[in-house]
Design a protein around this motif. Sequence first.
Motif, PDB file in Angstrom:
ATOM      1  N   UNK A 152      21.786  56.891  -1.338  1.00  0.00           N
ATOM      2  CA  UNK A 152      20.682  56.009  -1.786  1.00  0.00           C
ATOM      3  C   UNK A 152      20.632  55.686  -3.272  1.00  0.00           C
ATOM      4  N   UNK A 153      20.791  56.797  -4.137  1.00  0.00           N
ATOM      5  CA  UNK A 153      20.775  56.797  -5.453  1.00  0.00           C
ATOM      6  C   UNK A 153      21.763  56.043  -5.872  1.00  0.00           C
ATOM      7  N   UNK A 154      22.895  55.919  -5.703  1.00  0.00           N
ATOM      8  CA  UNK A 154      23.924  55.183  -6.211  1.00  0.00           C
ATOM      9  C   UNK A 154      23.732  53.568  -5.945  1.00  0.00           C
ATOM     10  N   UNK A 155      23.116  53.349  -4.642  1.00  0.00           N
ATOM     11  CA  UNK A 155      22.954  51.939  -4.404  1.00  0.00           C
ATOM     12  C   UNK A 155      21.775  51.359  -5.192  1.00  0.00           C
ATOM     13  N   UNK A 156      20.804  52.248  -5.694  1.00  0.00           N
ATOM     14  CA  UNK A 156      19.540  51.684  -6.638  1.00  0.00           C
ATOM     15  C   UNK A 156      20.044  51.150  -7.794  1.00  0.00           C
ATOM     16  N   UNK A 157      19.157  50.028  -8.272  1.00  0.00           N
ATOM     17  CA  UNK A 157      19.508  49.225  -9.430  1.00  0.00           C
ATOM     18  C   UNK A 157      18.361  49.111 -10.173  1.00  0.00           C
ATOM     19  N   UNK A 158      17.208  48.919  -9.430  1.00  0.00           N
ATOM     20  CA  UNK A 158      15.876  48.503 -10.101  1.00  0.00           C
ATOM     21  C   UNK A 158      14.888  49.851 -10.189  1.00  0.00           C
ATOM     22  N   UNK A 159      14.666  50.344  -9.161  1.00  0.00           N
ATOM     23  CA  UNK A 159      13.346  51.076  -9.355  1.00  0.00           C
ATOM     24  C   UNK A 159      13.906  52.544  -8.510  1.00  0.00           C
ATOM     25  N   UNK A 160      13.532  53.541  -9.208  1.00  0.00           N
ATOM     26  CA  UNK A 160      13.991  55.036  -8.676  1.00  0.00           C
ATOM     27  C   UNK A 160      12.630  55.755  -8.860  1.00  0.00           C
ATOM     28  N   UNK A 161      11.949  56.456  -7.866  1.00  0.00           N
ATOM     29  CA  UNK A 161      10.838  57.014  -7.865  1.00  0.00           C
ATOM     30  C   UNK A 161      10.757  58.113  -7.159  1.00  0.00           C
ATOM     31  N   UNK A 162      10.280  59.374  -7.797  1.00  0.00           N
ATOM     32  CA  UNK A 162      10.398  60.637  -7.164  1.00  0.00           C
ATOM     33  C   UNK A 162       9.059  61.421  -7.407  1.00  0.00           C
ATOM     34  N   UNK A 163       8.369  61.715  -5.961  1.00  0.00           N
ATOM     35  CA  UNK A 163       7.087  62.186  -6.398  1.00  0.00           C
ATOM     36  C   UNK A 163       7.121  63.790  -5.490  1.00  0.00           C
ATOM     37  N   UNK A 164       7.015  64.507  -6.229  1.00  0.00           N
ATOM     38  CA  UNK A 164       7.402  66.011  -5.508  1.00  0.00           C
ATOM     39  C   UNK A 164       6.321  67.062  -6.316  1.00  0.00           C
ATOM     40  N   UNK A 165       6.502  68.139  -5.635  1.00  0.00           N
ATOM     41  CA  UNK A 165       5.828  69.451  -6.643  1.00  0.00           C
ATOM     42  C   UNK A 165       6.815  70.020  -7.374  1.00  0.00           C
ATOM     43  N   UNK A 166       8.248  70.193  -6.713  1.00  0.00           N
ATOM     44  CA  UNK A 166       9.331  70.856  -7.726  1.00  0.00           C
ATOM     45  C   UNK A 166      10.415  69.951  -7.304  1.00  0.00           C
ATOM     46  N   UNK A 167      10.883  69.938  -5.908  1.00  0.00           N
ATOM     47  CA  UNK A 167      12.101  69.127  -5.742  1.00  0.00           C
ATOM     48  C   UNK A 167      13.393  69.840  -6.346  1.00  0.00           C
TER      49      UNK A 167
ATOM     50  N   UNK B 237       9.060  77.461  -9.703  1.00  0.00           N
ATOM     51  CA  UNK B 237      10.043  76.495  -9.263  1.00  0.00           C
ATOM     52  C   UNK B 237      10.043  75.136  -9.923  1.00  0.00           C
ATOM     53  N   UNK B 238       8.900  74.724 -10.455  1.00  0.00           N
ATOM     54  CA  UNK B 238       8.625  73.410 -11.166  1.00  0.00           C
ATOM     55  C   UNK B 238       9.319  73.494 -12.305  1.00  0.00           C
ATOM     56  N   UNK B 239       9.244  74.647 -13.141  1.00  0.00           N
ATOM     57  CA  UNK B 239       9.889  74.728 -14.418  1.00  0.00           C
ATOM     58  C   UNK B 239      11.208  74.873 -14.295  1.00  0.00           C
ATOM     59  N   UNK B 240      11.541  75.545 -13.245  1.00  0.00           N
ATOM     60  CA  UNK B 240      13.115  75.664 -12.852  1.00  0.00           C
ATOM     61  C   UNK B 240      13.832  74.327 -12.917  1.00  0.00           C
TER      62      UNK B 240
END
Length: 249
Positions: A96-111, A163-166
């Motif tokens: 999915x990341x490789x197909x994206x060309x315009x908008x990439x958004x990630x909303x997490x606590x740490x991920x 985990x977030x800082x890592x």
Amino acid sequence: MPNERLRNGMLKKGLTPATLADKLGVDPKTVERWVTQSRNPYPRYRHSIAELLDESESYLWPDALPTQRAVQVSQSEVVHIYPRRGAVPTDLWQQLLEKATRQIGVLVYGGLFLPEFNHRWVPTLREKALAGAQVELLFGDPDGKHIAERGDDEGIGHAMSSKILNALAFYKDLRDLANVGIYYHDTILYNSIYRFDDEMLVNTHLYGTPAAYAPVLHLRRIGGGELFDNYVASFKQVLGKKRAVWPEH
């Protein structure tokens, strides 16, 4: 009566009826009628306009689809439902990341799982940003009250902040890129959201349960649907409460 939502959306993007008409390949007078007479464009134009204005079709033209039809379209936006995050194919995130060309958004606590188990994740984000994609990454504020509450809920206490800082340590090489925004948020996170243009993985959150064991929705935006755009709106709400991780950048 005029379509003020459409008018305001065009103003925010610096579009006039003439420039929007040029992008869509229609007569400027047609665009004028959409705005001043609140006429609904054909579906193919509604989808294109919503994309250009970064708004949902249901917001710009709430009466364009009958309620039942809108529900059916929204159901079609669900590509797959996974019972837990671990059931998502490991290569799907990168695909999915490789197909994206315009908008990439990630909303997490740490991920943390993304850069930790996929060595191509951060380099690909860098490639996408350099190619012109807008990348927005939102992480939980390690000192925020909601992070502390989530850590207590999961029984891991301060480990949540660690985990977030890592996780952020993996992204430090992206902080100087013009198209990349890396932010903290201190909000109750009902879902983790991973957006790739018009596709999205939504990791629902369950009380007292780590996100890895909660269900994931794979969504694909369809013109006239509401589900995908509702999650985009939620992402934007959190983005409005952001603060930069590295203010000097």
